[in-house]
Design an enzyme around this catalytic site. Structure first.
Site, mmCIF file in Angstrom:
data_model
loop_
_atom_site.group_PDB
_atom_site.id
_atom_site.type_symbol
_atom_site.label_atom_id
_atom_site.label_comp_id
_atom_site.label_asym_id
_atom_site.label_seq_id
_atom_site.Cartn_x
_atom_site.Cartn_y
_atom_site.Cartn_z
ATOM 1 C CE1 TYR A 1 -1.926 -2.145 6.418
ATOM 2 C CE2 TYR A 1 0.358 -1.779 7.007
ATOM 3 C CZ TYR A 1 -0.655 -1.783 6.064
ATOM 4 O OH TYR A 1 -0.388 -1.432 4.777
ATOM 5 C CB ILE B 1 -0.937 0.031 1.217
ATOM 6 C CG1 ILE B 1 -1.953 -1.101 1.145
ATOM 7 C CG2 ILE B 1 -1.651 1.376 1.289
ATOM 8 C CD1 ILE B 1 -2.973 -1.116 2.280
ATOM 9 N N GLY C 1 -6.954 10.570 4.050
ATOM 10 C CA GLY C 1 -7.892 9.468 3.899
ATOM 11 C C GLY C 1 -7.596 8.537 2.733
ATOM 12 C CG ASN D 1 6.564 1.948 8.404
ATOM 13 O OD1 ASN D 1 6.005 2.930 8.902
ATOM 14 N ND2 ASN D 1 6.464 1.649 7.125
ATOM 15 N N GLY E 1 -4.867 6.636 2.279
ATOM 16 C CA GLY E 1 -4.327 5.372 2.780
ATOM 17 C C GLY E 1 -5.444 4.442 3.215
#
Length: 169
Positions: A140, A94, A104, A133, A106
């Site tokens: 996530y 991604i 927005g 990261n 992402g």
């Protein structure tokens, strides 16, 4: 905002976005020569064309206001970057250019990934994230992914750890 499925004819654009996004995200964490070598290897048009040609990889460009903001790459079956149990699908990338972050986009790429995984009747989605990261890890985790393992990721002579994260659908 629109999504456009990519094919081999989009290799130059995908390679350019991938190169720019990777550099923006990880520059300063690696020796410039190591970074340049990796970018030349991972995002050269021939390598990207090969990825786009794989029948079990899917790419989408995210476009907004006449600009490409980023892209999504998902892998099934043998296209996955490492073996998984049956029923999984990988989000390999991604990638969102820095100028479009925090707006927005992402989340839109993530939602597109989840829609595709469900349409494929996948039981779970997995991905790898560099242990340092923190922004990606937090994102996530907020979406329900959990760390289930780790693997090595090489950038030249540097060996980093990527966490394997998984979300059951």
């Amino acid at each position: 905002m629109t999504f456009r499925a990519c094919g081999p004819e989009d290799a130059l654009e995908v390679a350019s976005i991938g190169r720019d996004t990777y550099r923006q995200t990880f520059e300063g964490h690696y020796d410039p020569d190591v970074m340049a070598q990796y970018l030349d290897q991972a995002f050269n048009p021939d390598a990207v064309t090969k990825e786009l040609d794989h029948p079990q990889s899917n790419f989408w460009l995210l476009e907004t206001g006449g600009h490409v903001a980023g892209y999504l790459k998902m892998n099934q079956g043998l296209a996955q970057t490492e073996a998984q149990e049956e029923g999984g699908i990988e989000i390999e990338r991604i990638y969102l250019l820095k100028a479009f972050q925090g707006q927005g986009f992402g989340r839109a790429l993530f939602d597109r990934a989840m829609d595709f995984a469900r349409a494929c009747e996948s039981r779970f989605v997995w991905l790898g994230v560099w242990e340092n990261n923190h922004r990606a890890l937090a994102f996530y985790q907020s979406m329900g992914f959990r760390i289930v393992g780790a693997h090595d990721f090489r950038m030249g002579e540097v060996v980093d750890t990527d966490y394997i994260m998984r979300l059951t659908l």
